[in-house]
Motif scaffolding. Structure first.
Motif, PDB file in Angstrom:
ATOM      1  N   ASP A 152       0.832  -1.203   0.000  1.00 54.22           N
ATOM      2  CA  ASP A 152       0.000   0.000   0.000  1.00 54.22           C
ATOM      3  C   ASP A 152       0.869   1.257   0.000  1.00 54.22           C
ATOM      4  O   ASP A 152       0.532   2.256  -0.644  1.00 54.22           O
ATOM      5  CB  ASP A 152      -0.923   0.004   1.216  1.00 54.22           C
ATOM      6  CG  ASP A 152      -2.038  -1.021   1.096  1.00 54.22           C
ATOM      7  OD1 ASP A 152      -2.193  -1.609   0.001  1.00 54.22           O
ATOM      8  OD2 ASP A 152      -2.760  -1.240   2.084  1.00 54.22           O
ATOM      9  N   GLY A 153       1.997   1.222   0.712  1.00 60.17           N
ATOM     10  CA  GLY A 153       2.919   2.347   0.684  1.00 60.17           C
ATOM     11  C   GLY A 153       3.492   2.571  -0.705  1.00 60.17           C
ATOM     12  O   GLY A 153       3.663   3.719  -1.142  1.00 60.17           O
ATOM     13  N   CYS A 154       3.764   1.486  -1.411  1.00 64.42           N
ATOM     14  CA  CYS A 154       4.282   1.591  -2.779  1.00 64.42           C
ATOM     15  C   CYS A 154       3.248   2.232  -3.701  1.00 64.42           C
ATOM     16  O   CYS A 154       3.568   3.096  -4.529  1.00 64.42           O
ATOM     17  CB  CYS A 154       4.663   0.210  -3.305  1.00 64.42           C
ATOM     18  SG  CYS A 154       5.997  -0.599  -2.398  1.00 64.42           S
ATOM     19  N   ARG A 155       1.996   1.817  -3.557  1.00 65.87           N
ATOM     20  CA  ARG A 155       0.930   2.392  -4.387  1.00 65.87           C
ATOM     21  C   ARG A 155       0.737   3.872  -4.072  1.00 65.87           C
ATOM     22  O   ARG A 155       0.531   4.691  -4.973  1.00 65.87           O
ATOM     23  CB  ARG A 155      -0.372   1.628  -4.169  1.00 65.87           C
ATOM     24  CG  ARG A 155      -0.329   0.176  -4.631  1.00 65.87           C
ATOM     25  CD  ARG A 155      -1.701  -0.470  -4.549  1.00 65.87           C
ATOM     26  NE  ARG A 155      -1.637  -1.892  -4.901  1.00 65.87           N
ATOM     27  CZ  ARG A 155      -1.618  -2.873  -4.021  1.00 65.87           C
ATOM     28  NH1 ARG A 155      -1.661  -2.606  -2.721  1.00 65.87           N
ATOM     29  NH2 ARG A 155      -1.555  -4.128  -4.413  1.00 65.87           N
ATOM     30  N   LEU A 156       0.800   4.223  -2.801  1.00 64.19           N
ATOM     31  CA  LEU A 156       0.642   5.619  -2.401  1.00 64.19           C
ATOM     32  C   LEU A 156       1.736   6.487  -3.017  1.00 64.19           C
ATOM     33  O   LEU A 156       1.478   7.618  -3.439  1.00 64.19           O
ATOM     34  CB  LEU A 156       0.694   5.723  -0.875  1.00 64.19           C
ATOM     35  CG  LEU A 156       0.588   7.125  -0.276  1.00 64.19           C
ATOM     36  CD1 LEU A 156      -0.795   7.703  -0.530  1.00 64.19           C
ATOM     37  CD2 LEU A 156       0.875   7.099   1.222  1.00 64.19           C
ATOM     38  N   ALA A 157       2.951   5.968  -3.075  1.00 62.49           N
ATOM     39  CA  ALA A 157       4.068   6.738  -3.608  1.00 62.49           C
ATOM     40  C   ALA A 157       3.938   6.989  -5.103  1.00 62.49           C
ATOM     41  O   ALA A 157       4.486   7.965  -5.620  1.00 62.49           O
ATOM     42  CB  ALA A 157       5.384   6.013  -3.322  1.00 62.49           C
ATOM     43  N   GLY A 158       3.233   6.109  -5.809  1.00 64.93           N
ATOM     44  CA  GLY A 158       3.134   6.232  -7.260  1.00 64.93           C
ATOM     45  C   GLY A 158       4.383   5.775  -7.979  1.00 64.93           C
ATOM     46  O   GLY A 158       4.545   6.009  -9.182  1.00 64.93           O
ATOM     47  N   ALA A 159       5.299   5.125  -7.264  1.00 62.64           N
ATOM     48  CA  ALA A 159       6.524   4.623  -7.886  1.00 62.64           C
ATOM     49  C   ALA A 159       6.229   3.404  -8.742  1.00 62.64           C
ATOM     50  O   ALA A 159       5.203   2.731  -8.567  1.00 62.64           O
ATOM     51  CB  ALA A 159       7.541   4.263  -6.810  1.00 62.64           C
ATOM     52  N   LYS A 160       7.146   3.095  -9.645  1.00 65.13           N
ATOM     53  CA  LYS A 160       7.005   1.902 -10.471  1.00 65.13           C
ATOM     54  C   LYS A 160       7.268   0.681  -9.597  1.00 65.13           C
ATOM     55  O   LYS A 160       8.314   0.585  -8.956  1.00 65.13           O
ATOM     56  CB  LYS A 160       7.983   1.934 -11.643  1.00 65.13           C
ATOM     57  CG  LYS A 160       7.808   0.784 -12.631  1.00 65.13           C
ATOM     58  CD  LYS A 160       8.748   0.919 -13.802  1.00 65.13           C
ATOM     59  CE  LYS A 160       8.492  -0.146 -14.859  1.00 65.13           C
ATOM     60  NZ  LYS A 160       7.156  -0.048 -15.457  1.00 65.13           N
ATOM     61  N   LEU A 161       6.322  -0.240  -9.553  1.00 66.81           N
ATOM     62  CA  LEU A 161       6.438  -1.419  -8.698  1.00 66.81           C
ATOM     63  C   LEU A 161       6.919  -2.614  -9.504  1.00 66.81           C
ATOM     64  O   LEU A 161       6.315  -2.979 -10.510  1.00 66.81           O
ATOM     65  CB  LEU A 161       5.085  -1.733  -8.057  1.00 66.81           C
ATOM     66  CG  LEU A 161       5.008  -2.985  -7.184  1.00 66.81           C
ATOM     67  CD1 LEU A 161       5.973  -2.878  -5.999  1.00 66.81           C
ATOM     68  CD2 LEU A 161       3.588  -3.213  -6.694  1.00 66.81           C
ATOM     69  N   ARG A 162       8.008  -3.214  -9.033  1.00 62.37           N
ATOM     70  CA  ARG A 162       8.548  -4.414  -9.683  1.00 62.37           C
ATOM     71  C   ARG A 162       8.655  -5.521  -8.620  1.00 62.37           C
ATOM     72  O   ARG A 162       9.638  -5.604  -7.889  1.00 62.37           O
ATOM     73  CB  ARG A 162       9.920  -4.138 -10.292  1.00 62.37           C
ATOM     74  CG  ARG A 162       9.901  -3.204 -11.502  1.00 62.37           C
ATOM     75  CD  ARG A 162      11.242  -3.178 -12.203  1.00 62.37           C
ATOM     76  NE  ARG A 162      11.258  -2.332 -13.374  1.00 62.37           N
ATOM     77  CZ  ARG A 162      10.864  -2.696 -14.600  1.00 62.37           C
ATOM     78  NH1 ARG A 162      10.384  -3.915 -14.784  1.00 62.37           N
ATOM     79  NH2 ARG A 162      10.941  -1.858 -15.612  1.00 62.37           N
ATOM     80  N   PRO A 163       7.632  -6.385  -8.504  1.00 60.88           N
ATOM     81  CA  PRO A 163       7.690  -7.473  -7.527  1.00 60.88           C
ATOM     82  C   PRO A 163       8.550  -8.630  -8.023  1.00 60.88           C
ATOM     83  O   PRO A 163       8.700  -8.828  -9.242  1.00 60.88           O
ATOM     84  CB  PRO A 163       6.227  -7.891  -7.384  1.00 60.88           C
ATOM     85  CG  PRO A 163       5.616  -7.550  -8.711  1.00 60.88           C
ATOM     86  CD  PRO A 163       6.351  -6.349  -9.230  1.00 60.88           C
TER      87      PRO A 163
END
Length: 420
Positions: A152-163
């Motif tokens: 959720d913190g990653c989504r809030l930041a708007g950063a590109k997410l690479r799991p």
């Protein structure tokens, strides 16, 4: 009036009535099979009163058993008497008290970092840190089993997410290689101990890869602080890699017998969070009793932690071996560089199908043992678990009783995955 404006509006509540679990929830309630929101009428000890019955508690994160420690309760009482029931404001404005300052100083000493910042909840600590450190031009790389608050913190930041696939270092390196071309900063975030699976992160190669690719590393130690390492400082201490981790997160709601969370790291980063993290600035400060309890528990861990942690992990080893002897398949906790098992207080039993996990949970619950159920999407499809967790205050007779009950119950579940 145009055709678009004349169309009936969509009811935003419709999803609450038609989501995919509506039918399952109705069936579970009808059969008294709902494994969540069960009411406990006693403190979180090895044996509790749940819904009018004495029940062996194998589903609490009260790892060191400090929620019932008289010294912790007295610290909470003292804070209550001195500061009242609430602070009615954010830490930024009127919500910081001397206990916050002491707690942050002692947390930084414990973690051996420059500084620390205390949030009202652990969820907000992850949300507030990740959502502030990262921006839309950055990349965040997460283990697929990371806690929901991290995602959720990653989504809030708007950063590109690479799991990357859970604890798979070749997949992490692939994501780091791709992130090198994204153009912004790169942050890798992993759990120190994964909350559902109970295994430890493979920290040595993670640190090595982050250094090689110039990425920053954050470790969520929610289930590691007060549990792992000689000081109880978590997985980074356990592996001897504290200097290789840039940010460390921890919670008070597990070993520290309270509610709240913290981030420990470089002084300039912590100061930035104090003035820029919206989850910190715009949230009311935790009630004084919670801050006092956390500080009291921390001081006990720093003075008596090794004995408590040894008892806790011995209990976990005993229960894990007991489940294996019953033929149950448990999630293995992982290995240290020297090949020894990296024991954690979380001992999950693999069940497989969601509905069978619920039925097994209910059979154990009716027989007097409480566990936690992890279903999809908390775990991958077909990967349902019964998550058990230990306390330092469990005695062998508690665990023997639980294993005896489990042996009788699983006789009615012939299709359970078995250990090899």
């Amino acid at each position: 009036m145009t055709e678009t404006t004349a169309r009936a509006p969509v009811d935003v509540f419709e999803k609450a009535r038609t989501h995919e679990r509506v039918e399952q929830l109705a069936m579970a309630r009808e059969g008294d099979l709902l494994p969540y929101f069960r009411v406990m009428a006693s403190s979180a000890g090895p044996v509790v009163e749940m819904e009018g019955r004495e029940t062996i508690m194998l589903g609490s994160n009260n790892y060191l058993g400090l929620t019932g420690d008289e010294r912790v309760k007295q610290a909470a009482r003292d804070a209550l008497e001195t500061y009242g029931t609430g602070l009615t404001g954010s830490r930024l404005l009127n919500g910081t008290i001397p206990l916050h300052v002491e707690l942050e100083r002692e947390l930084a000493e414990w973690m051996q970092t420059d500084d620390a910042i205390v949030f009202s909840t652990g969820y907000q600590a992850n949300l507030g840190c990740i959502g502030t450190i990262l921006g839309p031009g950055d990349t965040v790389i997460c283990d697929s089993a990371d806690h929901a608050s991290i995602l959720d913190g990653c989504r809030l930041a708007g950063a590109k997410l690479r799991p990357f696939r859970h604890n798979q270092m070749d997949k992490l390196e692939k994501m780091l290689d791709r992130a090198a071309g994204d153009g912004g900063g790169v942050l890798v975030v992993v759990d120190g101990v994964f909350s559902m699976e109970g295994d430890v992160c493979n920290l040595p190669p993670i640190v090595e890869l982050c250094r090689a690719y110039g990425a920053r590393l954050m470790v969520d130690e929610a289930h590691g602080v007060g549990v792992l390492g000689a000081r109880g400082a978590g997985s980074a201490e356990l592996f001897g890699l504290e200097d290789g981790v840039d940010l460390r997160m921890g919670t008070f709601s597990k070993s520290l017998a309270s509610c709240g969370g913290f981030i420990a790291g470089p002084a300039d980063v912590i100061e930035f969070l104090r003035i820029a993290s919206r989850a910190f600035i715009f949230t009311a400060s935790a009630v004084p009793a919670a801050v006092g309890a956390a500080l009291g528990a921390l001081r006990i861990i720093r003075s008596e932690g090794p004995d408590l942690m040894a008892k806790l992990l011995s209990n976990a080893d005993y229960l894990r071996a007991g489940f294996r002897n019953l033929g149950l398949r448990v999630v293995e906790p992982g290995r240290l560089p020297d090949g020894t098992e990296a024991a954690t207080p979380v001992v999950p039993v693999i069940v497989g199908e969601d509905w069978q996990a619920v039925l097994l949970w209910k059979a154990l619950y009716d027989a007097g043992v409480y566990t936690n159920v992890a279903l999809h999407p908390a775990v991958p499809p077909g990967g349902a678990l019964l998550r058990t967790s230990l306390m330092a205050t469990h005695e062998q007779e508690h665990l023997d009783r639980a294993l005896g009950i489990a042996e009788r119950v699983i006789a009615d579940f012939p299709d359970l995955p078995r250990s090899e």
